[in-house]
Design an enzyme around this catalytic site. Structure first.
Site: not given
Length: 452
Positions: A104, A243, A241, A245
């Site tokens: 992440s 990843d 960010d 999400d």
């Protein structure tokens, strides 16, 4: 032995904690626990595997795919994709489970492995515990035609983009949007998505080299996006960010629009269209009090949860609610996704700018953020934070002084010997005065005796 799974899967330094051997063991165990249902019916289970562009993601993905296929799982390798895309594709493909390899917003040397159950849902604790327990046992070793196959999921990104476009309440023609992809998993699909939605786009942070993810860009470093929005005269900026999400935004003047403000804008829009389930928003205790005040005035109530998107998801599932999220920019649209989705959030936010004809700055005025201050008090006995009479008395006194114009929150850290003291008030001097006083009380009352 400490629990391997944390709050968001297994995460650590790649080739430190997270080795290829561990990745394969996790995959072999998950194959038994998550692939059991279909394997008992005689068919090979299927799993979607995706990753962010970290260099270590390549060997970890290879190890995961090897562990799964050697355990009789057919692997659909989706390559570099956002975490929410992996979750969506598990449901869309009717796969048995999915694996996302990402850390992440963490720096490039870290990586992680998280699993999605059938339907793209995050795993409950008891299933993670079952996977850990299975790791101590011998893996299954099918032979011949029972060995799993690995194939490239060639249209994975296209499926995800088409799905997101189908959620649009209004096209983005005429809008100029700057996208910051954090040199991460959204670098390919976010520009494609916004372009297909009709926006004029400017893209930064979309040149991943495996080592630059989240480095000075993305939702944890908004400076570059703020400058780009102003320099290009854009209507708004969207920051992901690593990843993708989560999503934070920048208005045309370069001001940050955080997750609370985004949720306020979207909750009001859904209520106006009659689509906000039970007129409820699910948010964590860290959301600004200004959000609760603004929504209460609009006839929307908030269900509060502990910090963490998994707790938001649980409350949404239990209550059947369709909008929730965190101040950090994790926003969950249960009508369209099973997890936080930064691309979906950014798309819906931009659509409100296009639909209403109002600037993002004007839309964000639906709530007034109360000044918020947090102090971390270290080296204290955090276990007594909720029981010490002196601390409780100080909190009660501060809460009485603030009344409905502010609030106090004490949060023991889940990983460190510290207590977080957070105060919101009508003005920053008041917040600072009360927060410093409470921090001093916590430090004095909960001090850990020095070792003899």
């Amino acid at each position: 032995m400490s629990r391997l799974f944390g709050t968001d899967g297994v995460r650590g330094l790649a080739n430190g904690l997270l080795t290829a051997e561990l990745a394969m063991q996790l995959a072999q165990a998950a194959a038994v626990v998550l692939g059991h249902e279909r394997s008992t019916n005689g068919a090979r289970p299927r799993a979607v595997v995706a990753r962010d562009p970290r260099a270590s993601g390549e060997f970890i993905s290879a190890a995961v795919s090897a562990g799964l296929s050697s355990s009789g799982i057919d692997v659909y390798d989706a390559g570099v994709l956002p975490t929410p895309a992996a979750a969506y594709l598990v449901a869309d493909l009717h796969a048995d489970f999915g694996v996302m390899i990402s850390a992440s917003h963490n720096p490039a040397p870290d990586n992680g492995i998280k699993f999605f159950a059938k339907g793209g849902q995050k795993l409950p604790d008891e299933v993670e515990d079952a996977i850990e327990a299975q790791m101590a046992k011998d893996p299954v070793r099918p032979t011949g035609s029972d060995v799993g196959r690995i194939q490239t999921f060639s249209d994975a990104e296209d499926r995800y983009i088409v799905h997101l476009l189908g959620t649009l309440p209004h096209r983005l023609d005429g809008l100029k949007v700057v996208l910051d992809c954090a040199h991460g998993a959204a670098s390919g699909c976010s520009p494609q998505l916004f372009n297909d939605a009709g926006a004029e786009i400017v893209v930064i942070g979309a040149e991943p080299d495996g080592l630059n993810i989240n480095d000075g860009v993305g939702s944890t470093h908004l400076g570059a996006l703020q400058r780009a929005v102003v320099e290009h005269g854009a209507d708004l900026g969207i920051a992901h960010d690593g990843d993708a999400d989560r999503c934070l935004a920048i208005d045309h003047e370069g001001n940050e629009v955080d997750g609370d403000q985004i949720m306020a804008i979207l909750a009001l829009a859904l209520k106006e269209s009659g689509k906000l389930k039970d007129n409820v928003l699910v948010a964590t205790v860290m959301s600004n009090l200004g959000l609760k005040i603004a929504l209460r005035n609009a006839g929307i109530s908030i269900r509060e949860t502990a910090v963490g998107d998994r707790y938001v998801l649980e409350e949404m599932r239990d209550g059947g609610y369709n909008l929730g999220g965190e101040q950090s920019g994790h926003v969950i649209f249960a009508d369209h996704a099973t997890t936080g989705d930064g691309l979906l959030t950014g798309l819906q936010l931009a659509a409100q700018v296009a639909l209403t004809g109002k600037s993002l700055k004007e839309l964000a005025t639906v709530m007034t953020k109360l000044p918020q201050l947090m102090i971390n008090v270290k080296k204290v006995d955090k276990a007594r934070a909720g029981t010490d009479e002196g601390v409780l008395a100080a909190v009660a006194e501060a809460s009485a002084e603030l009344g409905e114009t502010g609030r106090v929150l004490l949060r023991p850290s889940g990983t460190e010997a510290l207590v977080r003291v957070m105060v919101e008030a009508a003005d920053m001097p008041t917040a600072e005065r009360i927060c410093k006083h409470l921090a001093a009380v916590v430090e004095e009352r909960l001090a850990v005796a020095p070792a003899v």
